[in-house]
Design a protein around this motif. Sequence first.
Motif, PDB file in Angstrom:
ATOM      1  N   TYR A 137       0.577  -1.087   0.377  1.00 19.55           N
ATOM      2  CA  TYR A 137       0.188   0.027  -0.195  1.00 19.55           C
ATOM      3  C   TYR A 137       0.947   1.032  -0.407  1.00 19.55           C
ATOM      4  O   TYR A 137       0.604   1.624  -1.008  1.00 19.55           O
ATOM      5  N   LEU A 138       2.039   1.485   1.032  1.00 17.20           N
ATOM      6  CA  LEU A 138       2.557   2.207   0.975  1.00 17.20           C
ATOM      7  C   LEU A 138       3.890   2.079  -0.201  1.00 17.20           C
ATOM      8  O   LEU A 138       3.909   3.826  -1.040  1.00 17.20           O
ATOM      9  N   LEU A 139       4.130   1.131  -0.883  1.00 19.16           N
ATOM     10  CA  LEU A 139       4.186   1.797  -2.443  1.00 19.16           C
ATOM     11  C   LEU A 139       3.877   2.256  -3.401  1.00 19.16           C
ATOM     12  O   LEU A 139       4.457   2.839  -4.119  1.00 19.16           O
ATOM     13  N   GLY A 140       1.933   2.052  -3.454  1.00 19.15           N
ATOM     14  CA  GLY A 140       0.805   2.438  -3.888  1.00 19.15           C
ATOM     15  C   GLY A 140       1.529   3.699  -3.459  1.00 19.15           C
ATOM     16  O   GLY A 140       1.110   4.831  -4.933  1.00 19.15           O
ATOM     17  N   LEU A 141       1.124   4.942  -2.719  1.00 12.43           N
ATOM     18  CA  LEU A 141       1.418   5.646  -2.807  1.00 12.43           C
ATOM     19  C   LEU A 141       3.006   6.845  -2.763  1.00 12.43           C
ATOM     20  O   LEU A 141       2.548   7.907  -3.510  1.00 12.43           O
ATOM     21  N   ALA A 142       3.823   5.848  -3.587  1.00  7.28           N
ATOM     22  CA  ALA A 142       4.837   6.939  -3.630  1.00  7.28           C
ATOM     23  C   ALA A 142       5.069   6.144  -4.730  1.00  7.28           C
ATOM     24  O   ALA A 142       5.174   7.072  -5.208  1.00  7.28           O
ATOM     25  N   ARG A 164       3.313   9.402  -5.923  1.00  2.00           N
ATOM     26  CA  ARG A 164       4.054  10.478  -5.585  1.00  2.00           C
ATOM     27  C   ARG A 164       3.064  11.559  -4.353  1.00  2.00           C
ATOM     28  O   ARG A 164       2.754  12.708  -5.012  1.00  2.00           O
ATOM     29  N   SER A 165       1.998  11.014  -3.622  1.00  4.05           N
ATOM     30  CA  SER A 165       1.136  10.726  -2.990  1.00  4.05           C
ATOM     31  C   SER A 165       1.866  12.033  -1.962  1.00  4.05           C
ATOM     32  O   SER A 165       2.597  11.440  -1.107  1.00  4.05           O
ATOM     33  N   ALA A 166       1.098  12.753  -1.264  1.00  5.26           N
ATOM     34  CA  ALA A 166       1.233  13.841  -0.507  1.00  5.26           C
ATOM     35  C   ALA A 166       0.732  12.915   1.340  1.00  5.26           C
ATOM     36  O   ALA A 166       1.370  13.729   2.251  1.00  5.26           O
ATOM     37  N   ARG A 219       3.617  11.024   5.897  1.00  3.81           N
ATOM     38  CA  ARG A 219       2.661  10.724   6.847  1.00  3.81           C
ATOM     39  C   ARG A 219       2.684   8.630   6.943  1.00  3.81           C
ATOM     40  O   ARG A 219       2.465   8.781   8.621  1.00  3.81           O
ATOM     41  N   HIS A 220       1.799   7.853   6.149  1.00  2.00           N
ATOM     42  CA  HIS A 220       1.849   6.054   6.097  1.00  2.00           C
ATOM     43  C   HIS A 220       3.216   6.178   6.650  1.00  2.00           C
ATOM     44  O   HIS A 220       2.996   4.664   6.775  1.00  2.00           O
ATOM     45  N   PHE A 221       4.016   6.560   6.084  1.00  4.72           N
ATOM     46  CA  PHE A 221       5.257   5.586   6.397  1.00  4.72           C
ATOM     47  C   PHE A 221       5.569   6.039   7.595  1.00  4.72           C
ATOM     48  O   PHE A 221       6.291   5.008   8.263  1.00  4.72           O
ATOM     49  N   TRP A 280       1.544  -0.414  -9.029  1.00  2.32           N
ATOM     50  CA  TRP A 280       1.585   0.917 -10.024  1.00  2.32           C
ATOM     51  C   TRP A 280       0.870   0.751 -10.278  1.00  2.32           C
ATOM     52  O   TRP A 280      -0.004   1.973 -11.355  1.00  2.32           O
ATOM     53  N   ARG A 281      -0.195  -0.405 -11.649  1.00  6.20           N
ATOM     54  CA  ARG A 281      -0.633  -0.222 -12.781  1.00  6.20           C
ATOM     55  C   ARG A 281      -2.009   0.437 -12.165  1.00  6.20           C
ATOM     56  O   ARG A 281      -2.415   1.303 -13.311  1.00  6.20           O
ATOM     57  N   VAL A 282      -3.056   0.301 -10.935  1.00  5.48           N
ATOM     58  CA  VAL A 282      -4.253   0.510 -10.584  1.00  5.48           C
ATOM     59  C   VAL A 282      -3.968   2.330 -11.179  1.00  5.48           C
ATOM     60  O   VAL A 282      -4.637   2.657 -11.484  1.00  5.48           O
ATOM     61  N   ASN A 283      -2.814   2.687  -9.634  1.00  2.00           N
ATOM     62  CA  ASN A 283      -2.586   3.998 -10.160  1.00  2.00           C
ATOM     63  C   ASN A 283      -2.184   4.528 -11.229  1.00  2.00           C
ATOM     64  O   ASN A 283      -2.823   6.339 -11.258  1.00  2.00           O
TER      65      ASN A 283
END
Length: 241
Positions: free
Chosen positions: A71-76, A79-81, A85-87, A222-225
Amino acid sequence: MASINQRPAGRPDSGLSFIPVAWLIIVMGLSAYGLISSWRLIGDFNLPESVFFLIYGGLAGGLVTILWGLYLLGLAFNRSARFPRHFTIWQVAIILWLVVRQAYTLLVPDFVFSAEALGFTLAEIAIGLLCIYLLRRGAGAEAVYANPETERPPLLVSLVAALLGIILGGAIGAGAGFLAGSLIADATHMSCFEGACGFFAAFVGLAGLIVGAIAGGIFAIWRVNRRKQAPSAKSNSGKNA
């Protein structure tokens, strides 16, 4: 008129904010290695109950670490703001788990003190604290992780995609690993006495399953985002043309 990517003003990023992403992948890899190492001990009923408790706790912690890490990799990747915080929350949870695990092995008499294991745990905690420091507010990470995620897919969609990616990637990795192990055993004329060649192929298949599951989960997120961001990017370019 060409669009301009607005980023929050502040301290410029030096590239160090990508270190937490690399560390996240490393921790996920270590968790996968721990799953492989501990899996064979599940059926050994000769071990003390305290050891079984640590093994099952490690398996559960490893699975949570990998799924949460996906999930965190999806945010990374997005380039999620939200990523800093989540990391930070994830890393604090990992540090607490390391402290509890180390304290358990030191207090329970069934375990023998290991300076190497203690040093490795302290190194993990130190790197985790460094990553938290690099993502602190005002350090420049906000210049990289600045996407407000107005078109980001729901969390449930990302989790379902990750699970499907894990299952499909694990199946492909297990099949490819077992085939590769069999070919290596045949090419090296490995002895099949007491099923040695079969165990080798199964071990390579298990390693392929873990690697394929992680790779499949990462690719799925990665593909979904990426697919979800495409309409937003097109609409913005059309408005600013």
